[in-house]
Design a protein around this motif. Sequence first.
Motif: not given
Length: 319
Positions: A4-10, A19-23, A25-29, A175-180
């Motif tokens: 997710l983060v590299p896509v957003l940076k791109q 960082m707010l989006i990550r917050t 999404l942490a709740a969503s997990k 498997t790694h807890g991230g959004y792909l």
Amino acid sequence: MKRLVPVLKQDGVDLDLIMLIRTILAASKEIAFRVSQGALAGVLGSTLDENIQGEVQKKLDVLSNQLLKDMLLDDDTVRAIASEEEDYVVGGHENGKYIVAFDPLDGSSNIDINGQIGTIFTIYNARNDVPFDSDEQFLQSGSEQVCAGYVLYGASTMLVMSTGGPTRCYTLDLTHGGYLLTQDEMSIPADSKEFAVNMANYRFWNNDVQKFFDDVLYASDEYNKASMRWNAAMVGDVHRVISRGGIFVYPSDSRKGIENGKIRLLYEANPLAMLVEKAGGLAVSNNQARILDIKPNTLHQRVPVIMGSTNLTKKLNFS
């Protein structure tokens, strides 16, 4: 697959917004985990309380709202939050850059039957011309959103989001807890014969809406083999529309309290309208007015909604 983060940076998204989006999404997990546990986690069933909408709260509603609320208010970029489950705006950090509105768990009636449910969220720039904890922070049109998205909890947990560019789809990798990133650019077909509407409300609709669905179901060769799909969760129905076309419809009707429809403008209609438009669809209200151009008057304002495939959306015009 990209994270997710590299896509957003791109996409050139501001680091604080990332960082707010990550917050969120942490709740969503955490919500996704509780949903997957169901009865094992003791989160099924209703509480004895009603929310501001007059709806009986589910235990998972309350839990999801509290998770999002706690995590967002701990983020110093958040000036204020608004939730379907909260009567009023909740102030955060007075100098925060952003405000966040959300429906913590759309489709609550599906919780106890293991049906589709999801979290809808939207982010705006905070206003400096009104108090940080005022309802007026959120009286902005949907066109001013800097991010809109939803997380759909199901066989897989999916994030559909736009930060002003394409509507993209991500899938939670356990498997790694991230959004792909699993779909780089979602696109709604202009034509479709699928529709999502609660036909049980037919008797309460005005003549224009009734006639449209009479044509769809019975009279018109144009809609031959039309199919109804209804999840009783807007987030699930709109996800299907974004994924393969069709329209989602929730008109106003004659019942008390539903005169302007049932869909909340701020944290349901606006974020989903942005995602539909960024996927090439239309999202309109009465008299084909663009939803994203409507400036809300109140925090929990409701609006009639049609959104989805362009050609089919244009054919239904109600007032």
